[in-house]
Motif scaffolding. Sequence first.
Motif: not given
Length: 343
Positions: A139, A153, A209, A211, A268-269, A290-291
């Motif tokens: 990260r 990420n 966020s 993605s 996750w952050k 998140s993962y």
Amino acid sequence: MKYQNYRASDFAADEDFIKWVQQPTEEMDAFWDAYLQEHPWQRTAVQEARKMVLHLSEDSWPAADTALDEVWEQLTAARQRDTEVGEESAVVVALEPAVPNKYALLWAAAAAALLLVSSFLYYQQRETTVTYATAAGERLHLRLPDSSTVVLNANSTLVLPAKWPKDAERTVHLEGQAFFSVTHKHNNQKFIVETADGLAVEVLGTEFSVSSKGNQQQVILESGKVRLKVPGEGEEQQVEMQPGELVEVTEQRHIIQKKVKPALYTAWKNTDLVLENITLEEVGQMLQHSYGYSVTITDPALKHQRITAYLDSNTPGHILSTLSETLQVEVQTQHKSITISSN
């Protein structure tokens, strides 16, 4: 620790750093691994400095000791350019004033590293963009020149202008996943995040966020207000988002907009994790979003069991072991699939 505010040029001129790059030992590897764990924002500078030293280590060495003074003069100029570039670069840190003892280093290694610093920084100034990339399990925390912050990420890339615009739109390009905290500018200067598939997230000042993985485009808004521009076969579609909303753009360009708990999508952050009276089903959603895990809970009654816990290590392994011990459930993991059942 002296390395806390180092830039790439400082690492490349450091005797211990040069020795580690050229002749690493287990002790040296352990030291630098621990340093990067404690200072993840320095990972990019360390990677750039390693490239400098390794590249020039393959070249021929200067032929005479008389060239050393010239090398150190070039270092001074290089650091001056480094400082000027740093005013508009993505990572803003204070440079510690230091006067190294030039005779403390092996003159050849010092000359090699420092000559490369000069040429590297000169080349960097000519670049129009700066790229930050993370590997698996990494990260990266970035502070942009406008004081906006980004958490990048794992397996992600962020590209931004080498020279930050003062009046034009602030545009960055993202592949992967990142969390943005955008600083509002008095002149209402827009901040735009673009993805490889053409999705544009336009904001003035907010936290969100983004993605962009494969064919999936996803935006989660924590605070503020954003406008999405979604390209299509016909006209471009625009979507206004409110705090607590998620928008997902499918491969077929269908837009799904719904209310969510942003914390489940941005866990996750953080380096730690607080689970406050949330259900096992919600923990499964967090692991998925998140993962990237696929989570199956075999017993419907388990989905509604609640957990409250503080985890000082925010990793899937630690989360799953906490679930197993606290809720007395059986957890099976295979690749990116997790199955949770009654114990």
